[in-house]
Design an enzyme around this catalytic site. Structure first.
Site, PDB file in Angstrom:
ATOM      1  CB  CYS A   1      -0.958  -0.003   1.194  1.00  0.00           C
ATOM      2  SG  CYS A   1      -2.202  -1.299   1.120  1.00  0.00           S
TER       3      CYS A   1
ATOM      4  CG  HIS B   1      -6.340   1.986   0.370  1.00  0.00           C
ATOM      5  ND1 HIS B   1      -5.182   2.488  -0.190  1.00  0.00           N
ATOM      6  CD2 HIS B   1      -5.958   0.923   1.140  1.00  0.00           C
ATOM      7  CE1 HIS B   1      -4.153   1.761   0.229  1.00  0.00           C
ATOM      8  NE2 HIS B   1      -4.592   0.800   1.018  1.00  0.00           N
TER       9      HIS B   1
ATOM     10  CB  CYS C   1      -0.492   0.086   7.802  1.00  0.00           C
ATOM     11  SG  CYS C   1      -2.165   0.186   7.133  1.00  0.00           S
TER      12      CYS C   1
END
Length: 392
Positions: free
Chosen positions: A89, A348, A378
Site C-alpha cells: 500500500c 484506497h 501501513c
C-alpha cells in the site's frame, strides 16, 4: 545535501468498484496524471529524467512495467524512462521517496513520482490467487514457513489485532468512520479538492460514458449516519471492524513532480513544498499494520522534531483502527489528522494511495497556511514509510 522540491501535485478523483473510472485501462488513467503534471508546470517533458510509479497488483493490465506503459500512453516523449515499484500500500509513497533520493543524490533534476491502481479491473489479491490456481505456487516460502509456522499473513487479522492491542471499540471506530465521510463531504462541498483533482472522462466497465467528467470522489456518503454505520455486519465473527470502518475499494491515480534546485531554475517553476525527511521502517509482519507508530517515532527523532511540530498528518485509513492506534501511539492531535477525510470515505487505490495522500497533504497545507505535514501508511509485510514535507 541538495534539496528536493515538489512543484506539482495532482490526482484523479476516486472511483468506486465498477464506477466512474472502471472503464479506464489503468495505463491510460495513469497517463492522464503524467500529462497533467506537465500542464501544471509548463515543463518541457523531455527534461523529465525518470517516472517512478507505485502499483500493487502488477498483473494483467498492470503488468510489464505499468509505469513505462503510462509514459507510452501519455504525451511524454519515448526518451523518458519509467519503472514500477511495489511496497504494497505504500508503493507510491515509496515512489516519492525514491524520486526525492534521486534528486538529493544529484544524479537527476526532475523525476515524476506517481501511482495507479484499478481495483475494478485488477481485483485485490489477483497476483497471489491467480498463479496459485494455475499451479504456479504461493509466495510464502519454506523458510518463511519455518520462521512463521502456520501463519497466514492477513491484513484483516492484523487490523483486528490492532483493535485489541490498543483497546479500540467498535463504537469508537464507527464514529471515526462517520467523521471521515463528514470531513470528505465538507471538503468537497467547499471546493477543497478542486485544485488537486484532474478531471477525466467518466468511463464505465462496459465501455459506456455516462455523462459529466469525473471530478469528485465517488465513495463519499453525504448522508452517512452513525445509526446506519452501526448496523453494518462485522467482517469477522467476534471482531470489531466492518466494511464501514474499512477503506473502500477504489480506482485512481496520482502523481507529483519532484525537482532539484537546478530543476527549479531550468523549468522556471515555483516549489509547493520541500521534502524535509524520508524514511521507511519494518515491524511485526503478523500484526502487520501498526508499524506506522514505530516508524513515525523513529522519523521524528531522526528529523529532530516532535509530533507537536507537525501541523497536519495524513495517515491512511486502511481500517479505522490504524490511524486511531497511531494517534494513541504518538500522542497526536486528532484535529490535525486527515482533515479532508480519508480512505474510508475517499477510497484506497492501493499502489496509488501514497501519492494520493501526499497530493492532498500538500494542497491542504497550502489551503490552511500551515508549514509541516507528515504522511505515513501501513503496508503489507509489516512496513511503513514516513515522509515529512515543508510547505514553501
Amino acid at each position: 545535501m541538495p534539496e528536493a522540491y515538489i512543484v506539482a501535485a495532482t490526482r484523479t478523483a476516486g472511483g468506486r468498484k465498477g464506477g466512474q473510472l472502471s472503464g479506464w485501462h489503468p495505463v491510460d488513467l495513469a497517463a492522464q496524471v503524467l500529462d497533467d503534471l506537465v500542464r501544471r508546470t509548463g515543463a518541457d517533458p523531455a527534461r523529465i529524467d525518470d517516472v517512478i510509479m507505485g502499483c500493487v497488483s502488477q498483473i494483467g493490465e498492470q503488468s510489464t512495467n505499468v509505469a513505462r506503459g503510462a509514459v507510452l500512453a501519455s504525451s511524454l516523449p519515448e526518451t523518458v524512462p519509467a519503472t514500477s515499484v511495489d511496497r504494497q500500500c505504500g508503493s507510491s509513497q515509496q515512489a516519492l521517496q525514491f524520486a526525492a533520493q534521486a534528486v538529493m543524490s544529484g544524479t537527476m533534476d526532475c523525476v515524476i513520482a506517481s501511482g495507479v491502481e484499478s481495483m475494478s479491473r485488477v481485483p485485490i489479491g489477483t497476483p497471489m490467487d491467480l498463479p496459485e490456481k494455475a499451479g504456479l505456487g504461493f509466495y510464502k516460502s519454506p523458510l518463511m514457513e519455518k520462521r512463521y509456522p502456520d501463519v497466514f499473513f492477513s491484513q484483516f487479522t492484523g487490523a483486528e489485532m490492532v483493535c485489541k492491542n490498543w483497546d479500540l471499540s467498535r463504537e469508537d471506530m464507527d464514529r471515526f468512520s462517520l467523521e471521515s465521510h463528514q470531513k470528505a463531504a465538507a471538503a468537497t462541498k467547499a471546493g477543497k479538492f478542486t485544485d488537486e483533482i484532474v478531471a477525466v472522462e467518466q468511463r464505465l466497465h462496459d465501455g459506456s460514458v455516462p455523462g459529466p467528467m469525473a471530478e469528485a470522489d465517488e465513495g463519499i456518503r453525504y448522508d452517512a449516519s452513525y445509526e446506519a454505520i452501526s448496523q453494518v455486519r462485522l467482517l469477522q465473527e467476534g471482531g470489531r471492524l466492518t466494511a464501514a470502518s474499512a477503506s473502500q475499494i477504489c480506482d485512481g491515480a496520482a502523481g507529483l513532480m519532484v525537482v532539484s534546485e537546478k530543476g527549479l531554475k531550468d523549468l522556471g517553476v515555483e516549489p509547493l513544498a520541500r521534502i524535509h525527511h524520508i524514511s521507511v521502517h519494518g515491524g511485526d509482519p503478523v500484526v502487520m499494520l501498526d508499524t506506522p507508530i514505530a516508524a513515525t517515532k523513529r522519523a521524528l527523532d531522526r528529523a529532530g522534531m516532535s509530533i507537536d511540530d507537525i501541523d497536519l498528518y495524513e495517515v491512511n485509513e486502511a481500517f479505522a483502527s490504524i490511524p486511531m492506534a497511531w494517534m494513541k501511539g504518538v500522542d497526536a492531535d486528532p484535529e490535525r489528522l486527515n482533515v479532508h477525510g480519508g480512505a474510508i470515505a475517499l477510497g484506497h487505490p492501493l499502489g496509488g494511495s501514497g501519492a494520493k495522500l501526499m497530493v492532498t497533504l500538500v494542497h491542504a497545507l497550502k489551503d490552511r497556511g500551515k508549514r509541516y505535514g507528515l504522511q505515513t501508511m501501513c503496508e503489507g509485510g509489516g512496513q511503513a514509510n514516513v515522509t515529512i514535507v515543508e510547505r514553501l
